[in-house]
Scaffold this motif. Structure first.
Motif, PDB file in Angstrom:
ATOM      1  N   LEU A  46       0.821  -1.201   0.000  1.00 41.30           N
ATOM      2  CA  LEU A  46       0.000   0.000   0.000  1.00 41.30           C
ATOM      3  C   LEU A  46       0.860   1.257   0.000  1.00 41.30           C
ATOM      4  O   LEU A  46       0.513   2.264  -0.633  1.00 41.30           O
ATOM      5  N   GLY A  47       1.983   1.214   0.709  1.00 42.43           N
ATOM      6  CA  GLY A  47       2.884   2.366   0.716  1.00 42.43           C
ATOM      7  C   GLY A  47       3.426   2.679  -0.673  1.00 42.43           C
ATOM      8  O   GLY A  47       3.495   3.852  -1.078  1.00 42.43           O
ATOM      9  N   ARG A  48       3.815   1.643  -1.406  1.00 43.95           N
ATOM     10  CA  ARG A  48       4.317   1.864  -2.770  1.00 43.95           C
ATOM     11  C   ARG A  48       3.224   2.437  -3.671  1.00 43.95           C
ATOM     12  O   ARG A  48       3.486   3.322  -4.501  1.00 43.95           O
ATOM     13  N   GLN A  49       1.996   1.954  -3.502  1.00 44.84           N
ATOM     14  CA  GLN A  49       0.929   2.485  -4.332  1.00 44.84           C
ATOM     15  C   GLN A  49       0.571   3.914  -3.949  1.00 44.84           C
ATOM     16  O   GLN A  49       0.214   4.729  -4.814  1.00 44.84           O
ATOM     17  N   LEU A  50       0.679   4.251  -2.679  1.00 39.41           N
ATOM     18  CA  LEU A  50       0.461   5.635  -2.264  1.00 39.41           C
ATOM     19  C   LEU A  50       1.520   6.559  -2.858  1.00 39.41           C
ATOM     20  O   LEU A  50       1.219   7.677  -3.296  1.00 39.41           O
ATOM     21  N   MET A  51       2.772   6.094  -2.864  1.00 45.74           N
ATOM     22  CA  MET A  51       3.828   6.891  -3.490  1.00 45.74           C
ATOM     23  C   MET A  51       3.576   7.049  -4.985  1.00 45.74           C
ATOM     24  O   MET A  51       3.779   8.137  -5.554  1.00 45.74           O
ATOM     25  N   HIS A  52       3.120   5.987  -5.636  1.00 42.20           N
ATOM     26  CA  HIS A  52       2.808   6.060  -7.063  1.00 42.20           C
ATOM     27  C   HIS A  52       1.667   7.047  -7.313  1.00 42.20           C
ATOM     28  O   HIS A  52       1.708   7.848  -8.265  1.00 42.20           O
ATOM     29  N   LEU A  53       0.639   7.007  -6.455  1.00 40.93           N
ATOM     30  CA  LEU A  53      -0.462   7.959  -6.575  1.00 40.93           C
ATOM     31  C   LEU A  53       0.021   9.385  -6.363  1.00 40.93           C
ATOM     32  O   LEU A  53      -0.404  10.311  -7.066  1.00 40.93           O
ATOM     33  N   TYR A  54       0.920   9.564  -5.403  1.00 39.82           N
ATOM     34  CA  TYR A  54       1.468  10.889  -5.118  1.00 39.82           C
ATOM     35  C   TYR A  54       2.242  11.432  -6.316  1.00 39.82           C
ATOM     36  O   TYR A  54       2.185  12.626  -6.639  1.00 39.82           O
ATOM     37  N   GLU A  55       2.964  10.545  -6.998  1.00 40.77           N
ATOM     38  CA  GLU A  55       3.727  10.980  -8.163  1.00 40.77           C
ATOM     39  C   GLU A  55       2.836  11.214  -9.386  1.00 40.77           C
ATOM     40  O   GLU A  55       3.189  11.992 -10.281  1.00 40.77           O
ATOM     41  N   LEU A  56       1.678  10.557  -9.448  1.00 39.41           N
ATOM     42  CA  LEU A  56       0.769  10.736 -10.571  1.00 39.41           C
ATOM     43  C   LEU A  56      -0.092  11.988 -10.432  1.00 39.41           C
ATOM     44  O   LEU A  56      -0.735  12.396 -11.408  1.00 39.41           O
ATOM     45  N   ALA A  57      -0.107  12.580  -9.253  1.00 39.75           N
ATOM     46  CA  ALA A  57      -0.980  13.735  -9.037  1.00 39.75           C
ATOM     47  C   ALA A  57      -0.693  14.893  -9.990  1.00 39.75           C
ATOM     48  O   ALA A  57      -1.633  15.512 -10.501  1.00 39.75           O
ATOM     49  N   PRO A  58       0.583  15.261 -10.270  1.00 37.68           N
ATOM     50  CA  PRO A  58       0.811  16.339 -11.250  1.00 37.68           C
ATOM     51  C   PRO A  58       0.270  16.009 -12.632  1.00 37.68           C
ATOM     52  O   PRO A  58      -0.219  16.898 -13.333  1.00 37.68           O
TER      53      PRO A  58
END
Length: 366
Positions: free
Chosen positions: A82-94
């Protein structure tokens, strides 16, 4: 007369004082509330081990070990994913902001005739991008904020360590505590109160052991299904949809909305991933409605969706995370009590039909 009137008001005064005391102690109640919740969940398992010949203490130790292994499995396997997917979501936000600025917002402006400067999206994007570039490691930021106040960190750790201690002792002495509480009941009202408690126990058990299992099963179905479709954020969306299914139909709405948005960003307008997402959530809803909820929960809770939302928000406002956990069981107990108050009201003279014109009126009692 004065003594009877005082005895009638005394329970209400005691309840009001107890409620005020609990509200004042709410900052320190969280570990005790979570410990009570875990002890309530574990007591049937310990009772079953006792029937199989184990002592109460060894039964508690075995159940405690089971809970610890489940928690360790979540920490070791699920949380890093879940942490890796949260980081991926955070990077996709821009990228999401880019899509909104280039595609989504111009379409809305054209449909509603809005001015080009209505959104001021450049400032939001630049601020978010700057923040993203300076905080790559979310865990580091959280830890730095937590350690900014050593006293607050120590209090949080103390509360965390209190939970298993409170749970262990409550679980070991659960039957003794229940027996002593029953011994304090008024003798003339014991059977009535115990009947209410048994009904409350059925409702709470249906929720805690039923609805939580439904949420877990839906989270697994949604997560596995979305990952088979190929959605990068499938695990995160599936877990969120499973948690949101606490409110009827909320998990379906939140999950399918987030999954469709994720598919649009990942695959564009390809038809098969979109159909796969729809199929996953359709299967999940069918399993919930026709198998999981009737089998695991039944119709013993019966809380309206609006009551569920209000109970969760009120519990979180009063007692934080522990209040969210205990909100629906408490609401279910209140529902049981209100049901009995409703039955008493229907049997009372206040609800009775007015006497007809030919009905003799009894003289007032002297």
């Amino acid at each position: 007369m004065t003594i009877d009137r005082t005895s009638r008001w005394l329970p209400l005064v005691v309840l009001l004082l107890l409620g005020a005391l609990l509200y004042q102690l709410s900052p320190i109640l969280s570990p005790f509330l979570v410990g009570i919740l875990l002890a309530y969940l574990g007591d049937p398992l310990v009772d079953r081990l006792e029937r199989w010949g184990a002592s109460r203490t060894w039964g508690v130790i075995l159940v405690f070990t089971l809970f610890s292994l489940i928690l360790l499995l979540l920490l070791v396997v699920l949380l890093p994913m879940l942490g890796r997917q949260l980081m991926h979501l955070y990077e996709l936000a821009p990228l999401a902001l880019d899509w909104l600025q280039v595609t989504g917002l111009p379409w809305i402006q054209a449909q509603f005739g809005l001015s080009e400067e209505f959104w001021r999206f450049d400032q939001i994007k630049s601020a978010f991008s700057a923040n993203l570039g300076s905080t790559k490691d979310i865990v580091t930021v959280i830890l730095s904020q937590a350690t900014a106040s050593s006293l607050a960190l120590l209090a949080w750790l103390a509360n965390l360590l209190l939970v298993p201690v409170v749970c262990f002792y409550l679980l070991r002495d659960w039957d003794l505590i229940m027996a002593k509480l029953r011994g304090l009941l008024p003798r003339r009202r014991e059977e009535t109160v115990m009947g209410l408690m048994r009904e409350c126990h059925e409702v709470i058990g249906a929720f805690l052991r039923g609805q939580l299992l439904v949420m877990l099963a839906l989270a697994v179905v949604y997560s596995v299904g979305l990952m088979l479709v190929g959605v990068d954020l499938g695990l995160l969306i599936g877990v969120l949809a499973g948690l949101a299914s606490l409110v009827p139909y909320m998990g379906f709405v939140v999950g399918i909305g987030a999954a469709i948005i994720a598919v649009l960003f990942q695959f564009g307008l390809e038809l098969y991933p979109l159909l796969g997402v729809v199929a996953v959530f359709t299967v999940g809803q069918m399993l919930e409605g026709m198998l999981l909820t009737p089998l695991l929960v039944g119709d013993r809770i019966g809380l309206h969706p609006v009551a569920v939302i209000f109970a969760v928000l009120a519990g979180g406002q009063l007692f934080g995370f522990a209040g969210v956990l205990l909100a629906l069981p408490v609401a279910a107990v209140i529902m049981v009590l209100l049901r009995h108050v409703h039955d008493l009201y229907k049997l009372s003279d206040l609800y009775a039909e007015p006497p007809g014109p030919g009905t003799p009126v009894e003289p007032p009692k002297q």
